[in-house]
Design a protein around this motif. Structure first.
Motif, short mmCIF file in Angstrom:
data_model
loop_
_atom_site.label_atom_id
_atom_site.label_comp_id
_atom_site.label_asym_id
_atom_site.label_seq_id
_atom_site.Cartn_x
_atom_site.Cartn_y
_atom_site.Cartn_z
N SER A 12 10.61 -26.98 -0.31
CA SER A 12 10.23 -28.19 -0.76
C SER A 12 8.45 -28.14 -0.61
O SER A 12 7.92 -27.50 0.23
CB SER A 12 10.53 -29.27 0.07
OG SER A 12 11.88 -29.56 -0.14
N ASN A 13 7.92 -28.50 -1.79
CA ASN A 13 6.45 -28.62 -1.73
C ASN A 13 6.13 -30.03 -1.52
O ASN A 13 6.08 -30.92 -2.65
CB ASN A 13 5.84 -28.09 -3.19
CG ASN A 13 4.38 -28.06 -3.33
OD1 ASN A 13 3.63 -28.30 -2.26
ND2 ASN A 13 3.82 -27.69 -4.34
N LEU A 32 5.85 -23.65 -7.84
CA LEU A 32 6.74 -24.86 -7.25
C LEU A 32 5.72 -26.07 -7.48
O LEU A 32 4.59 -26.12 -6.62
CB LEU A 32 7.23 -24.84 -5.63
CG LEU A 32 8.30 -25.87 -5.70
CD1 LEU A 32 9.37 -26.10 -6.56
CD2 LEU A 32 8.73 -25.67 -4.13
N ASP A 35 5.82 -32.31 -5.09
CA ASP A 35 7.13 -33.11 -4.98
C ASP A 35 8.21 -32.63 -5.59
O ASP A 35 9.21 -33.22 -6.18
CB ASP A 35 6.72 -34.61 -5.57
CG ASP A 35 5.60 -35.24 -4.77
OD1 ASP A 35 5.41 -35.11 -3.57
OD2 ASP A 35 4.71 -35.87 -5.47
N ARG A 36 8.45 -31.21 -5.53
CA ARG A 36 9.57 -30.58 -5.99
C ARG A 36 10.23 -29.76 -4.86
O ARG A 36 9.51 -29.43 -4.10
CB ARG A 36 9.30 -29.79 -7.15
CG ARG A 36 8.68 -30.31 -8.48
CD ARG A 36 9.49 -31.48 -9.19
NE ARG A 36 10.40 -30.88 -10.25
CZ ARG A 36 10.13 -30.10 -11.10
NH1 ARG A 36 8.92 -29.83 -11.64
NH2 ARG A 36 10.94 -30.13 -12.24
N THR A 37 11.50 -29.48 -5.18
CA THR A 37 12.21 -28.58 -4.21
C THR A 37 12.96 -27.63 -4.98
O THR A 37 13.30 -27.93 -6.15
CB THR A 37 13.31 -29.40 -3.20
OG1 THR A 37 12.39 -30.46 -2.59
CG2 THR A 37 14.18 -28.57 -2.25
N CYS A 38 12.86 -26.24 -4.62
CA CYS A 38 13.85 -25.16 -5.47
C CYS A 38 14.83 -24.67 -4.37
O CYS A 38 14.52 -24.85 -3.15
CB CYS A 38 12.73 -24.41 -5.91
SG CYS A 38 12.24 -23.21 -5.04
N ASP A 83 17.01 -25.42 -9.22
CA ASP A 83 16.79 -26.63 -8.54
C ASP A 83 17.85 -27.32 -7.82
O ASP A 83 18.73 -26.43 -7.55
CB ASP A 83 16.35 -27.77 -9.80
CG ASP A 83 17.59 -27.84 -10.71
OD1 ASP A 83 18.78 -27.56 -10.13
OD2 ASP A 83 17.18 -28.46 -11.89
N THR A 84 17.34 -28.13 -7.12
CA THR A 84 18.64 -28.82 -6.28
C THR A 84 19.94 -29.20 -6.95
O THR A 84 20.86 -29.17 -6.10
CB THR A 84 17.89 -29.97 -5.46
OG1 THR A 84 17.62 -31.13 -6.57
CG2 THR A 84 16.92 -29.65 -4.70
#
Length: 103
Positions: A12-13, A32, A35-38, A83-84
């Protein structure tokens, strides 16, 4: 059909600038956004689902963190960056037993 193990690592960023994510040993670079998660997904190189490990045996990942970047060493035969929800962002499918047409 693929019978090995699969491992997933969420990154997560939570910062305000893009985070550089490098997946080794492929030297694959991804940015990334904030506010994103990979998810880094890798598949075991052995039929029994075990992992070679980097510093310790039987660990699928090693992570090195710096203020503006993360390096993930994936100990599988391939990786997928998703992505999630599981949607592929980037993938090295050239030698991936789990994503081959016969699996």
């Amino acid at each position: 059909m693929f019978t090995g193990g699969t491992a997933r690592l969420l990154i997560s960023n939570e910062g305000t600038a893009p985070l550089e994510v490098t997946v080794e040993p492929w030297a694959d670079l991804h940015r990334l956004p904030p506010d994103r998660t990979c998810v880094v997904v890798t598949h075991s190189p052995t039929a029994d689902g075990s992992w070679s490990g980097t510093l310790r045996k039987n660990e699928p990942f090693q992570v090195n963190h710096r203020p503006d970047s993360v390096t993930v060493w994936a100990n599988g035969v391939c990786f997928h960056l998703t992505d999630t929800d599981g949607n592929t962002i980037e993938a090295d499918d050239s030698h991936c037993p789990a994503r081959s047409p016969t699996s």
